[in-house]
Motif scaffolding. Structure first.
Motif, short mmCIF file in Angstrom:
data_model
loop_
_atom_site.label_atom_id
_atom_site.label_comp_id
_atom_site.label_asym_id
_atom_site.label_seq_id
_atom_site.Cartn_x
_atom_site.Cartn_y
_atom_site.Cartn_z
N LEU A 8 4.81 39.68 -10.29
CA LEU A 8 5.77 38.43 -11.10
C LEU A 8 3.82 37.57 -12.08
O LEU A 8 2.86 37.77 -11.37
CB LEU A 8 6.05 36.75 -10.28
N PRO A 9 4.80 36.76 -12.67
CA PRO A 9 3.21 35.96 -13.65
C PRO A 9 2.97 34.68 -12.80
O PRO A 9 4.02 34.55 -11.66
CB PRO A 9 4.45 35.44 -15.10
N SER A 10 1.98 33.90 -13.12
CA SER A 10 1.26 33.22 -12.16
C SER A 10 1.63 31.96 -12.01
O SER A 10 3.14 32.16 -13.10
CB SER A 10 -0.12 33.46 -12.70
N SER A 51 4.47 29.11 -16.91
CA SER A 51 5.07 28.94 -18.39
C SER A 51 5.00 29.61 -19.81
O SER A 51 5.49 29.38 -20.83
CB SER A 51 3.48 28.16 -18.64
N GLU A 52 4.77 30.99 -19.18
CA GLU A 52 4.23 32.40 -20.76
C GLU A 52 5.47 33.33 -20.76
O GLU A 52 6.44 33.07 -21.09
CB GLU A 52 3.07 32.34 -20.89
N ALA A 53 5.25 34.35 -19.25
CA ALA A 53 5.88 35.60 -19.33
C ALA A 53 6.71 35.29 -19.08
O ALA A 53 7.69 34.94 -17.81
CB ALA A 53 5.12 36.71 -18.61
N SER A 54 7.91 36.00 -19.52
CA SER A 54 9.90 35.64 -19.02
C SER A 54 10.00 37.04 -18.22
O SER A 54 11.60 37.22 -18.39
CB SER A 54 10.68 35.40 -19.69
N GLU A 55 9.62 38.24 -17.76
CA GLU A 55 9.75 39.24 -17.75
C GLU A 55 8.97 39.48 -15.90
O GLU A 55 7.86 39.06 -15.98
CB GLU A 55 9.49 40.18 -18.45
N GLY A 56 9.92 40.00 -15.31
CA GLY A 56 9.03 40.64 -13.56
C GLY A 56 9.23 41.86 -13.57
O GLY A 56 10.19 42.46 -14.44
#
Length: 778
Positions: free
Chosen positions: A469-471, A502-507
């Motif tokens: 997952l994104p930070s 805040s940025e990446a919306s993909e896991g």
């Protein structure tokens, strides 16, 4: 004496206040939301308390309960069970209307609904909502079950909760159920809906869009309550893994299960053909058969035929044993024996004599005995349990399977209408196996043989789920680890996402596993953006999963309860609004301007039961219970099965007396030719050339022996004839005989038989078939 019932009355000649039940089902992919509305009307001149005990799917999460009286809607709250009961009693004693919904302490698929203080002439509408996962059948259909039939649950002697007052539950044959049922369903999925089938008559399927990803279906009018309503839903491309993210509840605390996003990962692997065609030649196969009184007639006959097929299909080199149980249990061998011609014949002889004559349903003791047997090196234990699922101590049984899940796999079969879904699904889930339900005119054999195939094929083991997952976003697993997954089994995994990115919306999620000794993995990228309009279905199912795991840990062996664990269950149940064994839904109508006057009459709503047999039986006296309904005693309720015309409540021990049922036993019909042929096969896989085989093939001994090529051995010729007959006349039942045919082909190959082509041609000519040599597998 016989009581004749007609119209809306109980056996005490009292009107029944429940008039109708309306059920709306919404299926989204692998999960279902069910809204039931129960409409009550008091036609008497005194205020009533109506008590209705009914079944729900065993893994359902009840998440909403409300009552509408006149223009007033009262929404229930989830509270600790004892507190909810006290509030209910206080409300009734002060003349207020109150509504109580609670789960049985012994079995999570039995609920009790109390409608208190319904004034004369008043109507009340009860709305009950639950969410449930849909189980996958071996033929890839998703199964939704609306339980309508509540069969008696046998309460084992001396078990927890068997002391105290015996709460009776009224039960009537389906034709006398005094309320109507209407049922409609809406199905939607990312994949097209290919078909919807049911055990009950349906109006035609209506598609709502050209992609056929949305459809509606209704139960045809005039449903008889003689069976559970079963829907089977089929999608195209069902094996794609998927992940659905659902947003948390804005009003809940961030960091809590209901306040954070929750993901549901669906894994439904399809194995490569090379893996599917390999069949293990080892294992310890233990069959556990219910022989209680309620298994009489067709059920026990079907079970005997099924054991014949199973025993013939086992591989040489394995070990096996057969246990059967009722009030006591028996085994064919003191310990599992090596599978060979001698032990197979000995077992079949004893199977032929099995009747449903062992009394009640005490499944716990034989299971304990089986688990005490030392495991056999390099022979993994596979347990097959056949039962109509009418036991009171469901949770104790499932817990025992869970404690032993590392040493075996458990396959379960629920036989007949009203089999407890909590028991059947729970055994398979905790035992890492597969559950099957056999109802109505279903043949038991194909389903059981599918499960044997699963047991003989490699499974995905060492399964691990890793989230990337994104930070800023962390993950908490909510589901217990997956022990094993095999072809035809689907697993839903829940996890909670805390924090914001805040940025990446993909896991990304990686599922690593080992299959047939080879490490492998599947990766799935998914959007962290929550799905539109999904309500809180995923959250509630996730909460239910956590609650069920905690409940199992709370009940320690020896019956001691862990107070800290119980507190956790109550907190999560109240926070999520999902029912548990330690909580109940309570609603009190505080807007009553005046208290209801007069003594309260109790009316018990009858539940439909199976008409298992038409033999007249003795009636017990029916006592109206005292005001407070103690759900801990629920499993002792005994709506009597098998009464032809009246209704009563009798002890289950009486039901499970074989002499009472002797008069119902049908005369043995002639045996099915397929089963006759199967019964002649040897443990090695071959057939012998004898008059019995000739008779099954519809020939004389002379006609069968004459066309045999001279240099071919008799057993080779007989085995080829049997295979041609199976392929030529019984392709519609191929699932049933496929494994024993593979064994026959292996035996033929080991003989290095000559003139196989000539034998197949001569066999075709003799039997009037046109079966190709390669179709048989030679």
């Amino acid at each position: 004496m016989m009581v004749s019932c007609c119209g809306l009355i109980t056996s005490q000649k009292e009107p029944v206040p429940l008039k109708s039940v309306e059920v709306e089902l919404e299926v989204k992919d692998h999960v279902a939301t069910v809204v039931s509305t129960l409409n009550y009307h008091n036609q008497e001149d005194k205020p009533l308390e109506a008590v209705f005990v009914f079944p729900l799917p065993g893994d359902a999460a009840v998440c909403h309960f409300s009552a509408t009286v006149g223009q007033t809607e009262i929404v229930a709250e989830v509270k600790e069970k004892q507190r909810a009961r006290e509030e209910y009693d206080d409300a009734l004693s002060s003349g207020q209307q109150a509504f109580l919904l609670e789960e049985s302490e012994q079995s999570p698929d039995v609920f009790s609904l109390s409608v208190g203080s319904l004034p004369p002439g008043e109507s009340a509408s009860i709305r009950l909502e639950y969410v449930t996962e849909l189980a996958v059948q071996a033929d890839e259909g998703l199964r939704f079950l609306l339980p309508a039939v509540l069969n008696p649950r046998y309460q084992p002697q001396g078990s927890v909760g068997s002391e105290g007052s015996n709460v009776q539950v009224t039960s009537v044959p389906a034709s006398l159920v005094p309320y109507t049922l209407s049922f409609s369903a809406r199905v939607s999925s990312p994949r097209p809906v290919s078909k919807v089938e049911s055990s009950s008559p349906l109006d035609p399927l209506q598609y709502l869009n050209t992609e056929q990803t949305q459809a509606t279906v209704k139960l045809a009018a005039g449903h008889k309550f003689d069976r559970d309503v079963e829907l089977l839903i089929y999608y195209k491309d069902a094996h794609q893994p998927s992940a659905v993210v659902e947003a948390g509840q804005a009003s809940s605390q961030p960091g809590s299960l209901m306040g954070d996003s929750v993901v549901m990962l669906s894994l439904y692997p399809e194995f490569p053909q090379a893996v599917m065609s390999s069949v293990a030649s080892s294992g310890e196969f233990v069959f556990l058969l219910d022989r209680s009184g309620s298994m009489h007639g067709e059920r026990i006959k079907n079970a005997r035929d099924t054991l014949l097929l199973l025993l013939k299909s086992l591989p040489l080199g394995c070990y096996f044993n057969i246990y059967s149980f009722g009030s006591s249990f028996e085994h064919i061998f003191p310990k599992s024996e090596d599978y060979n011609q001698k032990t197979m014949e000995e077992a079949l002889k004893k199977v032929e004599e099995m009747e449903a004559n062992l009394g009640g349903t005490e499944i716990l003791e034989p299971l304990k005995h089986i688990y005490r047997q030392p495991s056999i090196p390099s022979q993994p234990r596979q347990l097959f349990v056949f039962t109509d699922g009418e036991v009171g101590n469901t949770k104790e049984v499932i817990n025992l399977v869970k404690q032993n899940s590392a040493s075996h796999r458990c396959f379960s079969f629920g036989i007949g209408e009203g089999a407890s879904s909590a028991l059947i699904n729970g055994l398979a889930k905790e035992g890492g196996g597969h559950a099957q339900f056999i109802t109505g005119a279903d043949r038991m054999q194909p389903k059981v043989m599918q499960s044997l195939r699963f047991a003989l094929q490699p499974a995905m083991v060492d399964v691990s789920v890793k989230w990337d997952l994104p930070s800023g976003v962390s993950v908490t697993a909510l589901s217990p680890p997956i022990a094993a997954l095999f072809q035809g089994q689907r697993s839903l995994v829940y996890a909670q996402f805390t924090g914001q990115s805040s940025e990446a919306s993909e896991g990304c999620v990686t599922v690593a596993y080992s299959l047939a000794g080879h490490p492998s993995q599947t990766q799935l990228h998914f959007s962290l953006k929550p799905a539109e309009d999904s309500g809180l279905t995923v959250h509630r199912l996730a909460a239910r999963t956590v609650i069920r795991s905690l409940e199992m840990e709370v009940r320690e062996p020896g019956g001691q309860e862990d107070a800290g664990g119980k507190k956790k269950v109550v907190e999560l149940s109240v926070q999520s609004g999902v029912s548990s064994v330690f909580t109940a839904f309570i609603a009190v109508n505080k807007s009553n301007s005046e208290a209801i006057q007069g003594p309260l009459l109790r009316r018990t709503i009858p539940t439909p039961m199976m008409m298992a047999c038409m033999a007249p039986m003795a009636f017990c006296s029916m006592r109206m219970p005292v005001m407070s309904c103690d759900m801990a005693q629920l499993p002792q309720m005994s709506p009597m099965i098998g009464l032809a015309f009246g209704q009563t409540s009798c002890s289950m021990d009486m039901m499970d007396q074989s002499d009472t049922l002797e008069s119902c036993r049908p005369k043995q019909p002639p045996r099915d030719p397929l089963l006759q042929l199967v019964s002649l096969q040897k443990a090695s896989g071959c057939w012998l050339l004898d008059p019995h085989l000739a008779a099954v093939l519809g020939k004389t001994s002379e006609e069968v022996e004459k066309p045999k090529p001279a240099s071919v051995k008799q057993d080779v010729w007989a085995t080829i004839l049997a295979l041609i007959w199976l392929h030529g006349f019984k392709m519609d039942a191929q699932e049933e005989w496929e494994l024993l045919a593979m064994k026959a082909v292996s035996w033929l190959r080991a003989q290095k038989a000559s003139l196989v082509t000539e034998c197949v041609e001569a066999g075709n000519a003799l039997l009037g078939c046109n079966v190709q040599k390669d179709a048989v597998g030679l």
